[in-house]
Write an enzyme that holds these catalytic residues in place. Structure first.
Site, PDB file in Angstrom:
ATOM      1  N   SER A  79      20.074 -58.531  23.221  1.00 55.40           N
ATOM      2  CA  SER A  79      20.810 -59.613  22.562  1.00 55.40           C
ATOM      3  C   SER A  79      21.261 -59.274  21.141  1.00 55.40           C
ATOM      4  O   SER A  79      22.153 -59.927  20.613  1.00 55.40           O
ATOM      5  CB  SER A  79      19.964 -60.885  22.528  1.00 55.40           C
ATOM      6  OG  SER A  79      18.835 -60.730  21.671  1.00 55.40           O
ATOM      7  N   LYS A 147      17.360 -62.888  15.627  1.00 52.54           N
ATOM      8  CA  LYS A 147      18.780 -63.244  15.620  1.00 52.54           C
ATOM      9  C   LYS A 147      19.312 -63.104  14.200  1.00 52.54           C
ATOM     10  O   LYS A 147      18.563 -62.934  13.244  1.00 52.54           O
ATOM     11  CB  LYS A 147      19.010 -64.680  16.102  1.00 52.54           C
ATOM     12  CG  LYS A 147      18.402 -65.020  17.463  1.00 52.54           C
ATOM     13  CD  LYS A 147      19.076 -64.302  18.609  1.00 52.54           C
ATOM     14  CE  LYS A 147      18.428 -64.659  19.941  1.00 52.54           C
ATOM     15  NZ  LYS A 147      18.935 -63.819  21.049  1.00 52.54           N
TER      16      LYS A 147
END
Length: 274
Positions: A79, A147
């Site tokens: 990701s 993230k």
């Protein structure tokens, strides 16, 4: 020398040559047992005791480092590519967010799962010796996500303009330096959901809006946005800053990926929301 004359020198000097000293006097300094030297005591410890002390000190130091300064994690998915690759081992530093400091736009952060964000490939159970090492910060543990911070308190994030770029407070983001190339058929940089038409914000105080750099393979804040017309949506796209562990600053393994990880100035330099 006459018999009536005493030998020259002090009483201490006499006591040092005569066990009883002159006329039976005993020198208290000479008679007292010598204090053991610290080095003698240390040299007297058995090897196994010294080893235990060293191991104990190392564990205490590792716990202090983990709690206050640095913690190790690993990347369980794709990701965050291309910046962070699956199975990378990373280090996260905590002092940046001490004393009221909060994440800034562009920071790559690790945070605790707020509930339901981890995918099946990211749920990793650490057991046995690895679990013990994770407790003291010597092995990466699970239950966390990594993230990039896109929006902070007050920001509005919108997907997308005619070029497929995200808008932050109405300004298009130039993310070519860190966002993965769009796969064939993907028309924008916010496509984890089925549309390139969504909006989030203003971001509430004490929270951040985060996204993975690999936008087509990242169940991030955009994935949890409630779309217009969804009446039964209860998702929350924002992450409480209290859940943020720290800022990623280095990849340490494998050595082929070793290097520093920095924030993204193109995001931090943007003006705040009105």
């Amino acid at each position: 020398m006459n018999d009536d004359q005493h030998p020259t020198g002090t009483d201490d000097e006499v006591a040092a040559t005569s066990p009883d000293g002159p006329e039976g006097l005993v020198d208290s300094d000479a008679a007292a047992p010598a204090e053991p030297e610290v080095d003698d005591v240390r040299r007297g410890l058995p090897l196994w005791q010294e080893s235990l002390l060293l191991v104990g000190a190392a564990v205490v130091l590792a716990v202090v480092l983990k709690v206050l300064f640095v913690q190790a994690f690993y990347i369980p998915s794709a990701s965050m590519e291309p910046a962070l690759v699956e199975n990378d081992r990373i280090l996260v530093q905590k002092p940046s967010y001490w004393f009221g400091g909060e994440p800034s736009r562009g920071d790559v952060v690790v945070f605790e799962d707020p509930g339901g964000w981890l995918g099946a490939d990211e749920e990793v159970e650490v057991t046995g010796v690895r679990s013990l090492l994770a407790t003291v910060g010597l092995y990466p543990d699970g239950g966390h996500l990594v993230k990039r911070v896109i929006g902070v308190a007050g920001d509005t994030i919108t997907c997308c303009d005619d070029e497929g770029r995200l808008l932050l407070n109405g300004e298009p983001l130039d993310e070519g330096d860190y966002v993965a190339e769009r796969p064939e058929g993907i028309q924008c940089d916010g496509p984890m959901i089925s549309t390139c038409n969504w909006s989030a914000g203003p971001v509430p105080e004490g929270t951040v809006f985060v996204m993975g750099d690999n936008r087509s393979d990242s169940a991030d804040s955009s994935y949890h946005v409630c779309l217009v017309g969804e009446t039964d949506c209860t998702d929350n796209p924002y992450i409480d800053t209290d859940l943020v562990v720290g800022k990623v600053f280095s990849v340490v393994w494998p050595l082929s990926n070793f290097g520093l990880v920095s924030g993204e100035d193109s995001l931090s330099d943007l003006p705040d929301a009105d």
